[in-house]
Design an enzyme around this catalytic site. Structure first.
Site, short mmCIF file in Angstrom:
data_model
loop_
_atom_site.label_atom_id
_atom_site.label_comp_id
_atom_site.label_asym_id
_atom_site.label_seq_id
_atom_site.Cartn_x
_atom_site.Cartn_y
_atom_site.Cartn_z
N ILE A 13 0.92 -1.13 0.14
CA ILE A 13 -0.17 0.00 0.05
C ILE A 13 0.84 1.28 0.09
CG2 ILE A 13 -1.69 1.31 1.34
CD1 ILE A 13 -2.56 -1.23 2.12
N ASP A 32 11.40 4.14 4.49
CA ASP A 32 11.13 2.47 4.70
C ASP A 32 12.18 2.19 5.87
OD1 ASP A 32 9.01 0.21 3.48
OD2 ASP A 32 10.82 -0.68 4.50
N ASP A 53 13.17 4.25 10.98
CA ASP A 53 12.44 3.38 11.91
C ASP A 53 11.68 4.21 12.55
OD1 ASP A 53 11.79 1.46 13.80
OD2 ASP A 53 13.70 1.00 14.39
N SER A 128 -7.21 -0.02 10.03
CA SER A 128 -7.51 -1.33 9.36
C SER A 128 -9.05 -1.71 9.74
CB SER A 128 -6.58 -2.70 10.01
OG SER A 128 -7.12 -3.80 9.51
N TYR A 141 -2.87 -7.13 16.97
CA TYR A 141 -2.87 -6.10 15.88
C TYR A 141 -4.09 -5.48 15.77
CZ TYR A 141 -3.02 -4.81 10.70
OH TYR A 141 -3.06 -4.41 9.80
N THR A 176 -1.80 -7.92 -1.10
CA THR A 176 -0.66 -7.28 -1.28
C THR A 176 0.56 -8.36 -1.16
OG1 THR A 176 -0.18 -6.93 0.98
CG2 THR A 176 -1.43 -5.08 -0.11
#
Length: 248
Positions: A13, A32, A53, A128, A141, A176
């Site tokens: 994404i 990243d 990070d 999410s 999560y 993904t």
């Protein structure tokens, strides 16, 4: 040229979002944890790269130090570690929460001055559907993504006086690299897609479009969490009705 920064942008994404922002005329920083992958993606889509990070404040501060004017920040970097809640260790908890929750908080805080430099900018966090529909076996999560949704609302209120809008997207079932190992059975995928009102799993590009809409338009929208799930999270009653009638 307006500047945008996307975390976790080497793939999935994040990559799709970075590419979409490039196509919209933004100068984009592909950020990243995997610096080499960030460089590769940046080269392929015509962007810049940065290693960061998001769970480490010194790393975040180092990236932010070189940015004085930012139009868009997309907090996409995420961590998923499955497991039963009864088996979650302190280390597991911190890995998931530090990346998914602390990351957006640190990135936004350290880049707030840059976002406010020209009267305000836009932040889009990636939550999410599990923030609203906890999924057994996903450890903490779902908890972390619920915290992202809550943080989005709180940040929208606190940063509004500086002209900074803060919104989020809540992706549903998206294909993904991260989900490829769980979506490799065509028959199972067909059964799953039949449960989604729009009839298919989403693509990274579908989420990228929603992120860009919130980031580059929607000037009077803040504190919202947009579900990008093909209607999955509103399909509970129809599914119950189908189950009662023997349709599933």
């Amino acid at each position: 040229m307006a500047l945008a920064l996307v975390t976790g942008a080497a793939r999935g994404i994040g990559r799709a979002t970075a590419a979409r922002l490039v196509s919209a005329g933004y100068e984009v920083i592909v950020a990243d944890l995997d610096g080499a992958a960030a460089e590769t993606t940046a080269s392929e889509i015509g962007a810049k790269a940065a290693q960061v990070d998001v769970a480490d404040e010194a790393s975040v501060a180092a990236v932010a130090a070189g940015i004085s004017d930012l139009a868009v920040l997309v907090n996409n970097a995420g961590m998923y570690l499955p497991g039963k809640l009864a088996d979650v260790t302190t280390e597991h908890f911190h890995k998931v929460f530090d990346v998914n929750v602390l990351g957006p908080l640190l990135m936004t805080r350290h880049l707030a001055d840059a976002l406010a430099a020209n009267g305000g900018g836009a932040v889009v966090n990636v939550a999410s559907m599990s923030a609203f529909m906890p999924v057994p076996g996903t450890g903490v999560y779902s908890m972390a993504k619920a915290a992202v949704a809550s943080y989005t609302e709180a940040a929208a209120l606190e940063y509004a006086p500086r002209g900074i809008r803060v919104n989020a997207v809540a992706p549903g079932r998206i294909s993904t690299e991260m989900t490829a190992d769980r979506q490799g059975d065509p028959a199972r995928e067909a059964r799953t897609n039949a449960l989604i009102p729009l009839g298919r799993s989403g693509l990274a590009e579908d989420v990228a479009e929603a992120i860009c809409a919130l980031a580059t338009g929607a000037a009077y929208v803040t504190g919202q969490v947009l579900r990008v799930d093909g209607g999955l999270t509103i399909n509970t009653v129809p599914l119950l009705q189908a189950a009662q009638s023997g349709g599933i």
